[in-house]
Design an enzyme around this catalytic site. Sequence first.
Site, PDB file in Angstrom:
ATOM      1  CG  ASP A  31      -1.674  -1.273   1.466  1.00 28.50           C
ATOM      2  OD1 ASP A  31      -2.094  -1.897   0.477  1.00 28.50           O
ATOM      3  OD2 ASP A  31      -1.830  -1.658   2.644  1.00 28.50           O
ATOM      4  CD  GLU A 238      -8.994  -2.712  -0.721  1.00 29.20           C
ATOM      5  OE1 GLU A 238      -9.490  -2.815   0.398  1.00 29.20           O
ATOM      6  OE2 GLU A 238      -8.197  -3.569  -1.171  1.00 29.20           O
TER       7      GLU A 238
END
Length: 339
Positions: A31, A238
């Site tokens: 991420d 997301e």
Amino acid sequence: MADEEYTQLDFDEVNAKAISQPLVKNIYTADPSAHVFNGKIYIYPSHDIDAGIPFNDNGDHFGMEDYHVISMDSPEAEAVDNGVALHVKDVPWAARQMWAPDAAHKDGKYYLYFPAKREDDIFQIGVAVSDSPTGPFVAQPEAIKGSYTIDPAVFEDDDGNYYMYFGGIWGGQLQNYRNNTYSASNQEPADNEPALGPIAAKMSDDMLEFAEEPRELQIIDDEGKPLLAGDHDRRFFEASWMHKYNGKYYFSYSTGDTHFLCYAIGDNPYGPFTYAGRILNPVVGWTTHHSICAYEDRWFLFYHDSTLSKGVTHLRSIKMAEIKYDADGKIITMDPYRD
Ligand code: FUB
């Protein structure tokens, strides 16, 4: 390349075909939220560990406990792991699952934004402050008031305003919210209804609070219609990110269960954003999550995959690759592995 398909692959071969290699190998990272602060690249990733938590649909096996900041003097330079920048034990309101973070810089201070589960297993987003881009960061005692779900990304606009984009469905809990209000429904819209959108809020001057009620953003198709919840190849799942290119606002995100990184273009920070295409095809591993950042006059995609761990979905490695735009400002879709 996602789901069960990758478990069949010969990982040496996949690795040889990868368009880039892990930036760090001493720890697992994911991420990646990248920024250039004072001429240097700083990457704020999740720090993946094997917490020994069984796999489930909520993603509880992503049991991360702390954050490390990775720095690079330039895109070609070695990536340096600067050690622990914030640990969950030092966040009074958070109990577990330190998921995808981001950071911002304002007036000499650095702000680390991060989601975590409270003791009651509800995600909120917190902020921690430092005088250095690499931390250590000191957490605020409470989560940001009115924050919910996961994956904060903080965008600094040219006029000096900062906006947080956030949200994620399924394990990210966004399906439990409508109009900023929680109910334990766990109910997504029907397939023929508009998909749930990412959430955005302008930040307060001190960067510690929202300056307004968070609002849901719309991602629309070429005809101006909202993307539908059943459109799993294009709908928001997301991993929000915002960047600006040639005066336009590029909102990018993951489609989750179809494993694409996509983007949509708007005229202002709140959209609506018109779906524009794919940035990255599926990587090895279930999740895909990214950031986009300019270094001098080049643009880079920061992303992750699970090749280093040979496909363990919660043990990922951050990578970077240069992205190109065509003459119309469209991002040229990348394949993470060559044929
Ligand atoms: O790293 C945990 C979660 O996996 C992130 O919050 C999601 O975006 C996905 O990458």
